[in-house]
Design a protein around this motif. Structure first.
Motif, PDB file in Angstrom:
ATOM      1  N   ALA A   8      53.341  69.436  20.128  1.00 45.71           N
ATOM      2  CA  ALA A   8      52.549  68.538  20.971  1.00 45.71           C
ATOM      3  C   ALA A   8      51.629  69.344  21.894  1.00 45.71           C
ATOM      4  O   ALA A   8      50.455  68.998  22.086  1.00 45.71           O
ATOM      5  CB  ALA A   8      53.462  67.635  21.779  1.00 45.71           C
ATOM      6  N   ASP A   9      52.179  70.425  22.468  1.00 44.45           N
ATOM      7  CA  ASP A   9      51.361  71.290  23.334  1.00 44.45           C
ATOM      8  C   ASP A   9      50.211  71.914  22.541  1.00 44.45           C
ATOM      9  O   ASP A   9      49.072  71.967  23.017  1.00 44.45           O
ATOM     10  CB  ASP A   9      52.226  72.399  23.944  1.00 44.45           C
ATOM     11  CG  ASP A   9      53.225  71.865  24.957  1.00 44.45           C
ATOM     12  OD1 ASP A   9      53.075  70.711  25.393  1.00 44.45           O
ATOM     13  OD2 ASP A   9      54.161  72.609  25.311  1.00 44.45           O
ATOM     14  N   ARG A  10      50.519  72.365  21.351  1.00 44.72           N
ATOM     15  CA  ARG A  10      49.493  72.973  20.501  1.00 44.72           C
ATOM     16  C   ARG A  10      48.408  71.954  20.155  1.00 44.72           C
ATOM     17  O   ARG A  10      47.218  72.258  20.226  1.00 44.72           O
ATOM     18  CB  ARG A  10      50.142  73.507  19.230  1.00 44.72           C
ATOM     19  CG  ARG A  10      49.159  74.026  18.199  1.00 44.72           C
ATOM     20  CD  ARG A  10      49.885  74.565  16.983  1.00 44.72           C
ATOM     21  NE  ARG A  10      48.976  74.832  15.880  1.00 44.72           N
ATOM     22  CZ  ARG A  10      49.344  75.342  14.707  1.00 44.72           C
ATOM     23  NH1 ARG A  10      50.606  75.652  14.496  1.00 44.72           N
ATOM     24  NH2 ARG A  10      48.458  75.548  13.748  1.00 44.72           N
ATOM     25  N   SER A  11      48.827  70.755  19.814  1.00 47.97           N
ATOM     26  CA  SER A  11      47.863  69.700  19.485  1.00 47.97           C
ATOM     27  C   SER A  11      46.977  69.385  20.685  1.00 47.97           C
ATOM     28  O   SER A  11      45.765  69.185  20.544  1.00 47.97           O
ATOM     29  CB  SER A  11      48.605  68.439  19.031  1.00 47.97           C
ATOM     30  OG  SER A  11      47.713  67.398  18.748  1.00 47.97           O
ATOM     31  N   GLY A  12      47.587  69.367  21.880  1.00 54.46           N
ATOM     32  CA  GLY A  12      46.821  69.094  23.090  1.00 54.46           C
ATOM     33  C   GLY A  12      45.783  70.173  23.365  1.00 54.46           C
ATOM     34  O   GLY A  12      44.642  69.873  23.722  1.00 54.46           O
ATOM     35  N   ALA A  32      34.457  73.220  22.987  1.00 53.04           N
ATOM     36  CA  ALA A  32      33.546  73.812  22.004  1.00 53.04           C
ATOM     37  C   ALA A  32      32.341  72.905  21.768  1.00 53.04           C
ATOM     38  O   ALA A  32      31.209  73.383  21.632  1.00 53.04           O
ATOM     39  CB  ALA A  32      34.286  74.067  20.687  1.00 53.04           C
ATOM     40  N   HIS A  33      32.578  71.596  21.738  1.00 57.98           N
ATOM     41  CA  HIS A  33      31.477  70.645  21.539  1.00 57.98           C
ATOM     42  C   HIS A  33      30.514  70.677  22.722  1.00 57.98           C
ATOM     43  O   HIS A  33      29.288  70.702  22.536  1.00 57.98           O
ATOM     44  CB  HIS A  33      32.052  69.235  21.370  1.00 57.98           C
ATOM     45  CG  HIS A  33      31.007  68.173  21.213  1.00 57.98           C
ATOM     46  ND1 HIS A  33      30.257  68.017  20.064  1.00 57.98           N
ATOM     47  CD2 HIS A  33      30.557  67.219  22.085  1.00 57.98           C
ATOM     48  CE1 HIS A  33      29.405  67.021  20.218  1.00 57.98           C
ATOM     49  NE2 HIS A  33      29.564  66.515  21.428  1.00 57.98           N
ATOM     50  N   LEU A  37      36.627  78.604  26.840  1.00 62.49           N
ATOM     51  CA  LEU A  37      36.985  78.581  25.424  1.00 62.49           C
ATOM     52  C   LEU A  37      37.836  79.796  25.061  1.00 62.49           C
ATOM     53  O   LEU A  37      38.797  79.682  24.291  1.00 62.49           O
ATOM     54  CB  LEU A  37      35.705  78.556  24.583  1.00 62.49           C
ATOM     55  CG  LEU A  37      35.883  78.238  23.092  1.00 62.49           C
ATOM     56  CD1 LEU A  37      36.396  76.814  22.915  1.00 62.49           C
ATOM     57  CD2 LEU A  37      34.567  78.411  22.354  1.00 62.49           C
ATOM     58  N   GLN A  38      37.499  80.941  25.637  1.00 60.46           N
ATOM     59  CA  GLN A  38      38.277  82.156  25.367  1.00 60.46           C
ATOM     60  C   GLN A  38      39.716  81.996  25.868  1.00 60.46           C
ATOM     61  O   GLN A  38      40.678  82.383  25.188  1.00 60.46           O
ATOM     62  CB  GLN A  38      37.612  83.360  26.027  1.00 60.46           C
ATOM     63  CG  GLN A  38      38.301  84.684  25.713  1.00 60.46           C
ATOM     64  CD  GLN A  38      37.591  85.866  26.360  1.00 60.46           C
ATOM     65  OE1 GLN A  38      36.920  85.727  27.370  1.00 60.46           O
ATOM     66  NE2 GLN A  38      37.744  87.041  25.776  1.00 60.46           N
ATOM     67  N   SER A  56      42.963  69.931  20.865  1.00 57.40           N
ATOM     68  CA  SER A  56      42.058  68.842  21.233  1.00 57.40           C
ATOM     69  C   SER A  56      41.145  69.266  22.378  1.00 57.40           C
ATOM     70  O   SER A  56      39.932  69.011  22.359  1.00 57.40           O
ATOM     71  CB  SER A  56      42.870  67.606  21.637  1.00 57.40           C
ATOM     72  OG  SER A  56      42.024  66.561  22.061  1.00 57.40           O
ATOM     73  N   GLU A  57      41.719  69.925  23.379  1.00 51.92           N
ATOM     74  CA  GLU A  57      40.927  70.398  24.514  1.00 51.92           C
ATOM     75  C   GLU A  57      39.910  71.443  24.060  1.00 51.92           C
ATOM     76  O   GLU A  57      38.760  71.450  24.517  1.00 51.92           O
ATOM     77  CB  GLU A  57      41.855  70.997  25.570  1.00 51.92           C
ATOM     78  CG  GLU A  57      41.159  71.586  26.792  1.00 51.92           C
ATOM     79  CD  GLU A  57      40.482  70.532  27.665  1.00 51.92           C
ATOM     80  OE1 GLU A  57      39.796  70.923  28.623  1.00 51.92           O
ATOM     81  OE2 GLU A  57      40.639  69.332  27.384  1.00 51.92           O
TER      82      GLU A  57
END
Length: 246
Positions: A136-140, A149-150, A37-38, A143-144
């Protein structure tokens, strides 16, 4: 200090529970998904910065294109006015000749400005594609990050439940140990990396894994059951059990 043998054995139960709590806390601090996550947060921060810069560049280029197109329109309007004057035939021959020269200059100026417009339009298109790719990269990555995090929250929740249950057992066990013995245990735990009491197994201290020498073993064997033993090597409380080999 003296304590009943049963209370000394409870120290081992308490130590096991404290060690488990320490292990659970360590696992929670070192979950692989924390590092993942970091890494994603760093990557996301970088993408946000680069995307913001690229979007700002898009805006600058659009303004540049708008200005270039306005310059072309201005030259076209000036040329149209001169052309109308020339076609009207009004004015002296010298004036008409000057208008003709000005139209030629304006045509060259318009061609140059139109080249500038085309060049800026290419830059706008290229920059927009770059910005879209970054978005698009930022959105990907976002999402990841959400997925990680979940999953991390689920792992942490499981460890937290184990910790709460273990802490409850720990509290019940500690309540059965005499206050003076518990105070010594807590003091040693703070001094020696969370390990204050250990059993003797086959004449070996299970805290430091050093075998008791003959004099230590004989002294432990001869001591009354309620005597609190301390290991000369590591200073932990030694608890005699059926496996001590004394």
């Amino acid at each position: 200090m003296n304590a009943e043998a049963a209370d000394q054995l409870r120290l081992l139960d308490l130590q096991a529970l404290d060690s488990k709590l320490d292990q659970l806390a360590h696992r929670r601090r070192t979950l692989p998904k924390l590092a993942e996550l970091q890494t994603l947060d760093i990557r996301l921060g970088q993408l946000r910065d680069v995307h913001a810069v690229s979007a700002a560049a898009d805006s600058d280029l659009v303004r540049e294109q708008t200005k270039a197109e306005a310059d072309v329109d201005q030259v076209r309007a000036r040329a149209e006015r001169d052309r109308n004057l020339l076609e009207s035939g009004r004015g002296s021959a010298k004036d008409l000749e000057n208008l003709q020269h000005e139209l030629e200059s304006l045509a060259k100026r318009q061609a140059a400005l139109e080249d500038v417009v085309l060049e800026v339009m290419e830059k706008v298109e290229s920059s927009a594609k770059r910005t879209a790719k970054l978005a698009a990269d930022r959105s990907g990555v976002e999402s990841e990050r959400g997925r990680v995090a979940h999953e991390l929250a689920g792992e942490q929740s499981g460890l937290d439940k184990d910790s709460v249950f273990t802490q409850g057992q720990r509290d019940l066990t500690a309540a059965k140990i005499p206050a003076d013995l518990l105070a010594l245990y807590e003091k040693l735990r703070a001094q020696y990396n969370g390990v204050a009491a250990a059993p003797i197994v086959r004449r070996r201290c299970q805290a430091c894994q050093i075998e008791l020498d003959i004099s230590e073993a004989n002294a432990a064997k001869a001591a009354a059951p309620d005597v609190i033993l301390r290991h000369d090597s590591c200073r932990r409380i030694l608890v005699r059990t059926a496996d001590s080999g004394l």
